[in-house]
Design a protein around this motif. Structure first.
Motif, PDB file in Angstrom:
ATOM      1  N   MET A 118       0.821  -1.210   0.000  1.00  0.00           N
ATOM      2  CA  MET A 118       0.000   0.000   0.000  1.00  0.00           C
ATOM      3  C   MET A 118       0.853   1.257   0.000  1.00  0.00           C
ATOM      4  N   GLY A 119       2.083   1.072  -0.339  1.00  0.00           N
ATOM      5  CA  GLY A 119       3.008   2.200  -0.368  1.00  0.00           C
ATOM      6  C   GLY A 119       3.845   2.283   0.893  1.00  0.00           C
ATOM      7  N   ILE A 120       5.007   2.880   0.768  1.00  0.00           N
ATOM      8  CA  ILE A 120       5.871   3.089   1.928  1.00  0.00           C
ATOM      9  C   ILE A 120       5.305   4.234   2.757  1.00  0.00           C
ATOM     10  N   GLY A 121       5.149   3.988   4.052  1.00  0.00           N
ATOM     11  CA  GLY A 121       4.556   5.009   4.907  1.00  0.00           C
ATOM     12  C   GLY A 121       5.600   5.845   5.614  1.00  0.00           C
ATOM     13  N   PRO A 122       5.266   7.072   5.992  1.00  0.00           N
ATOM     14  CA  PRO A 122       6.218   7.975   6.633  1.00  0.00           C
ATOM     15  C   PRO A 122       6.349   7.776   8.146  1.00  0.00           C
ATOM     16  N   GLU A 123       5.385   7.069   8.743  1.00  0.00           N
ATOM     17  CA  GLU A 123       5.422   6.958  10.201  1.00  0.00           C
ATOM     18  C   GLU A 123       6.389   5.859  10.652  1.00  0.00           C
ATOM     19  N   VAL A 124       6.819   5.957  11.907  1.00  0.00           N
ATOM     20  CA  VAL A 124       7.780   4.997  12.447  1.00  0.00           C
ATOM     21  C   VAL A 124       7.062   3.929  13.266  1.00  0.00           C
ATOM     22  N   GLY A 125       7.808   2.874  13.567  1.00  0.00           N
ATOM     23  CA  GLY A 125       7.271   1.800  14.391  1.00  0.00           C
ATOM     24  C   GLY A 125       7.250   2.195  15.857  1.00  0.00           C
ATOM     25  N   TYR A 126       6.598   1.380  16.665  1.00  0.00           N
ATOM     26  CA  TYR A 126       6.491   1.678  18.098  1.00  0.00           C
ATOM     27  C   TYR A 126       6.312   0.376  18.864  1.00  0.00           C
ATOM     28  N   VAL A 127       6.522   0.477  20.160  1.00  0.00           N
ATOM     29  CA  VAL A 127       6.395  -0.685  21.040  1.00  0.00           C
ATOM     30  C   VAL A 127       5.005  -0.701  21.671  1.00  0.00           C
ATOM     31  N   GLU A 128       4.363  -1.838  21.611  1.00  0.00           N
ATOM     32  CA  GLU A 128       3.016  -1.973  22.168  1.00  0.00           C
ATOM     33  C   GLU A 128       3.056  -1.899  23.699  1.00  0.00           C
ATOM     34  N   THR A 129       2.188  -1.086  24.281  1.00  0.00           N
ATOM     35  CA  THR A 129       2.067  -1.019  25.740  1.00  0.00           C
ATOM     36  C   THR A 129       0.599  -0.836  26.098  1.00  0.00           C
ATOM     37  N   ALA A 130       0.355  -0.746  27.393  1.00  0.00           N
ATOM     38  CA  ALA A 130      -1.023  -0.561  27.866  1.00  0.00           C
ATOM     39  C   ALA A 130      -1.595   0.794  27.465  1.00  0.00           C
ATOM     40  N   GLU A 131      -0.743   1.731  27.079  1.00  0.00           N
ATOM     41  CA  GLU A 131      -1.267   3.033  26.661  1.00  0.00           C
ATOM     42  C   GLU A 131      -1.874   2.999  25.264  1.00  0.00           C
ATOM     43  N   GLY A 132      -1.632   1.918  24.547  1.00  0.00           N
ATOM     44  CA  GLY A 132      -2.141   1.853  23.192  1.00  0.00           C
ATOM     45  C   GLY A 132      -1.421   2.836  22.285  1.00  0.00           C
ATOM     46  N   LYS A 133      -1.795   2.827  21.039  1.00  0.00           N
ATOM     47  CA  LYS A 133      -1.197   3.733  20.064  1.00  0.00           C
ATOM     48  C   LYS A 133      -2.227   4.786  19.681  1.00  0.00           C
ATOM     49  N   LEU A 134      -1.910   6.046  19.943  1.00  0.00           N
ATOM     50  CA  LEU A 134      -2.810   7.134  19.599  1.00  0.00           C
ATOM     51  C   LEU A 134      -2.373   7.742  18.272  1.00  0.00           C
ATOM     52  N   ILE A 135      -3.296   7.752  17.336  1.00  0.00           N
ATOM     53  CA  ILE A 135      -3.018   8.264  15.991  1.00  0.00           C
ATOM     54  C   ILE A 135      -3.824   9.532  15.759  1.00  0.00           C
ATOM     55  N   ASP A 136      -3.128  10.604  15.459  1.00  0.00           N
ATOM     56  CA  ASP A 136      -3.768  11.890  15.181  1.00  0.00           C
ATOM     57  C   ASP A 136      -4.391  11.837  13.789  1.00  0.00           C
ATOM     58  N   CYS A 137      -5.705  11.937  13.735  1.00  0.00           N
ATOM     59  CA  CYS A 137      -6.403  11.828  12.443  1.00  0.00           C
ATOM     60  C   CYS A 137      -6.739  13.193  11.859  1.00  0.00           C
ATOM     61  N   ARG A 138      -6.436  14.249  12.563  1.00  0.00           N
ATOM     62  CA  ARG A 138      -6.510  15.618  12.049  1.00  0.00           C
ATOM     63  C   ARG A 138      -7.852  15.968  11.412  1.00  0.00           C
ATOM     64  N   GLY A 139      -8.918  15.479  12.013  1.00  0.00           N
ATOM     65  CA  GLY A 139     -10.241  15.867  11.546  1.00  0.00           C
ATOM     66  C   GLY A 139     -10.665  15.228  10.225  1.00  0.00           C
ATOM     67  N   SER A 140     -10.086  14.101   9.876  1.00  0.00           N
ATOM     68  CA  SER A 140     -10.515  13.401   8.662  1.00  0.00           C
ATOM     69  C   SER A 140     -11.958  12.931   8.832  1.00  0.00           C
TER      70      SER A 140
END
Ligand code: CA
Ligand code: CA
Length: 249
Positions: free
Chosen positions: A196-218
């Protein structure tokens, strides 16, 4: 027994893992309370006439539950843990989790573990019996918000019982259930292995905080989340997905 495990795990982490309970990526995209982010300002998050006050979204976190010794990740392009709690994420007043209890579809017609309903049932605690497990390869789940919404953030927990680095995390928002026309709000597939194309975002480690993704009002009615296994095995887990937004009037 499950409850006991959570309590014990939580206490252990309070003592041993101070500073790492929020070891997640993505915090760079959020701001301190009172400081509007580019994605949550009235100009970027919606029409200019939308002058709703920005407030921190309310997030209820599950108990930290890491077990065992983390297997070091050799994944490239994984950002270092933040080492402190994630700063509040600001969104227009009235922003809530629109995904709770909503219907979920999955690319895997016969999930190996759990039910698709687990993705939006509100249970985010780490448990081998609490996640939806999809077959290996690039697979997805999709939440139907029932109506079009302005989305400010997506928060996702995979299997946070271990410090896994999930591959090819791609999140899209669209009005078409087949996602022929959708906006990609996050993509950390660095080698295009999901096609689906190379993405600009980086990887991250899974924790109890979850991953929050800024969707910028999409805006869109559907939210789709792809995965392609993780650094420990080729399994795809989804414990919970939250979609913070407001219905389009
Ligand atoms: Ca759940
Ligand atoms: Ca990849």
């Amino acid at each position: 027994m499950k409850r006991f495990h959570r309590i014990v795990s939580g206490r252990i982490w309070l003592v041993l893992i101070v500073g790492t309970t929020c070891a997640v990526a993505g915090c760079s995209k959020v701001e301190r309370p009172g400081t509007p982010t580019p994605g949550t300002s009235e100009t970027a998050a919606g029409p200019k006439s939308d002058v709703a006050k920005l407030v921190p979204i309310e997030i209820k976190l599950p108990a930290p539950a890491f077990r065992g010794t983390p297997k070091p990740s050799k994944e490239p392009n994984v950002e270092a843990p933040l080492g402190k709690p994630r700063p509040a994420f600001l969104a227009p007043e009235g922003t809530v989790n629109l995904a709770r209890g909503k219907s979920v579809a999955a690319s895997d017609p016969a999930p190996a573990g759990g039910e698709v309903d687990y993705v939006t049932d509100g249970d985010k605690e780490a448990s081998d019996f609490g996640y939806l497990g999809l077959r290996s390869g690039t697979e997805w789940v999709q939440v139907d918000l029932d109506r079009q919404a302005t989305v400010y953030a997506v928060l996702v927990w995979h299997n946070h019982a271990e410090a896994r680095v999930y591959r090819d995390v791609i999140v899209q928002i669209g009005d078409d259930p087949d996602f022929l026309d959708a906006v990609t709000v996050f993509n950390n597939d660095y080698d295009n292995s999901s096609g689906m194309g190379i993405g600009p975002e980086v990887g991250y480690v899974e924790t109890a905080e979850g991953k929050l993704i800024d969707c910028r009002g999409s805006q869109g009615r559907y939210v789709r989340l792809y995965r392609r296994g993780n650094h420990m095995d080729d399994k795809n887990h989804y414990t919970e997905v939250e979609v913070y937004g407001r219905p389009v009037e």
